[in-house]
Scaffold this motif. Structure first.
Motif, PDB file in Angstrom:
ATOM      1  N   LEU A 135       0.824  -1.215   0.000  1.00 35.38           N
ATOM      2  CA  LEU A 135       0.000   0.000   0.000  1.00 35.38           C
ATOM      3  C   LEU A 135       0.861   1.269   0.000  1.00 35.38           C
ATOM      4  N   GLU A 136       2.174   1.071  -0.247  1.00 32.96           N
ATOM      5  CA  GLU A 136       3.156   2.162  -0.261  1.00 32.96           C
ATOM      6  C   GLU A 136       3.186   2.897   1.070  1.00 32.96           C
ATOM      7  N   GLY A 137       3.088   2.116   2.140  1.00 30.80           N
ATOM      8  CA  GLY A 137       3.068   2.683   3.478  1.00 30.80           C
ATOM      9  C   GLY A 137       4.379   2.503   4.205  1.00 30.80           C
ATOM     10  N   TYR A 138       4.366   2.877   5.462  1.00 35.73           N
ATOM     11  CA  TYR A 138       5.520   2.863   6.346  1.00 35.73           C
ATOM     12  C   TYR A 138       5.212   1.908   7.502  1.00 35.73           C
ATOM     13  N   PHE A 139       6.126   1.021   7.828  1.00 30.91           N
ATOM     14  CA  PHE A 139       5.959   0.091   8.942  1.00 30.91           C
ATOM     15  C   PHE A 139       7.154   0.225   9.864  1.00 30.91           C
ATOM     16  N   HIS A 140       6.879   0.408  11.139  1.00 25.55           N
ATOM     17  CA  HIS A 140       7.966   0.532  12.114  1.00 25.55           C
ATOM     18  C   HIS A 140       7.594  -0.287  13.345  1.00 25.55           C
ATOM     19  N   LEU A 141       8.514  -1.098  13.826  1.00 24.91           N
ATOM     20  CA  LEU A 141       8.297  -1.939  14.999  1.00 24.91           C
ATOM     21  C   LEU A 141       9.302  -1.542  16.073  1.00 24.91           C
ATOM     22  N   GLU A 142       8.794  -1.203  17.250  1.00 22.69           N
ATOM     23  CA  GLU A 142       9.643  -0.937  18.406  1.00 22.69           C
ATOM     24  C   GLU A 142       9.366  -2.038  19.419  1.00 22.69           C
ATOM     25  N   THR A 143      10.395  -2.720  19.863  1.00 22.67           N
ATOM     26  CA  THR A 143      10.203  -3.803  20.832  1.00 22.67           C
ATOM     27  C   THR A 143      11.484  -4.039  21.603  1.00 22.67           C
ATOM     28  N   GLU A 144      11.301  -4.526  22.781  1.00 25.27           N
ATOM     29  CA  GLU A 144      12.417  -4.988  23.588  1.00 25.27           C
ATOM     30  C   GLU A 144      11.925  -6.214  24.325  1.00 25.27           C
ATOM     31  N   GLY A 194      10.695  -8.619  26.726  1.00 27.10           N
ATOM     32  CA  GLY A 194      10.214  -8.436  28.086  1.00 27.10           C
ATOM     33  C   GLY A 194       9.469  -7.133  28.325  1.00 27.10           C
ATOM     34  N   TYR A 195       9.391  -6.263  27.301  1.00 26.89           N
ATOM     35  CA  TYR A 195       8.797  -4.951  27.500  1.00 26.89           C
ATOM     36  C   TYR A 195       7.747  -4.583  26.458  1.00 26.89           C
ATOM     37  N   GLY A 196       7.161  -5.541  25.799  1.00 18.83           N
ATOM     38  CA  GLY A 196       6.071  -5.269  24.880  1.00 18.83           C
ATOM     39  C   GLY A 196       6.516  -4.834  23.491  1.00 18.83           C
ATOM     40  N   CYS A 197       5.522  -4.467  22.682  1.00 20.77           N
ATOM     41  CA  CYS A 197       5.742  -4.059  21.294  1.00 20.77           C
ATOM     42  C   CYS A 197       4.933  -2.818  20.977  1.00 20.77           C
ATOM     43  N   LYS A 198       5.455  -2.031  20.053  1.00 21.35           N
ATOM     44  CA  LYS A 198       4.732  -0.899  19.508  1.00 21.35           C
ATOM     45  C   LYS A 198       4.926  -0.957  17.992  1.00 21.35           C
ATOM     46  N   GLN A 199       3.802  -1.032  17.252  1.00 15.94           N
ATOM     47  CA  GLN A 199       3.854  -1.093  15.791  1.00 15.94           C
ATOM     48  C   GLN A 199       3.192   0.157  15.242  1.00 15.94           C
ATOM     49  N   LYS A 200       3.913   0.828  14.353  1.00 18.89           N
ATOM     50  CA  LYS A 200       3.371   2.030  13.716  1.00 18.89           C
ATOM     51  C   LYS A 200       3.312   1.800  12.226  1.00 18.89           C
ATOM     52  N   CYS A 201       2.168   2.112  11.646  1.00 22.64           N
ATOM     53  CA  CYS A 201       1.990   1.987  10.201  1.00 22.64           C
ATOM     54  C   CYS A 201       1.375   3.274   9.686  1.00 22.64           C
TER      55      CYS A 201
END
Length: 74
Positions: A56-65, A67-74
């Motif tokens: 979809l010509e988008g942006y995907f970013h994953l922040e994770t550590e 033991g400390y969860g995940c954050k996904q930005k699209c």
């Protein structure tokens, strides 16, 4: 959401969707066990998300550590 339910062991999930005339931004954040980025993955969960966003010509970013969860930005 499937990966969170199956693997994350999260007790809380936050979903934020912001839509404008030209974009849709999605943020999914959980307080689960996180993802060990250096581990070899056998499934297609994260790869599939990246491919769908790229199609979809988008942006995907994953922040994770681990033991400390995940954050996904699209």
């Amino acid at each position: 959401m499937t990966n969170i339910c199956k693997y994350a062991q999260a007790t809380e999930v936050k979903i934020q969707v912001v839509a404008t005339n030209h974009t849709v931004n999605l943020l999914v954040e959980d307080n689960g066990k996180g993802v060990a980025v250096n581990e070899k993955r056998t499934g297609f969960g994260i790869t599939g998300m990246q491919e769908r966003v790229a199609a979809l010509e988008g942006y995907f970013h994953l922040e994770t550590e681990h033991g400390y969860g995940c954050k996904q930005k699209c």
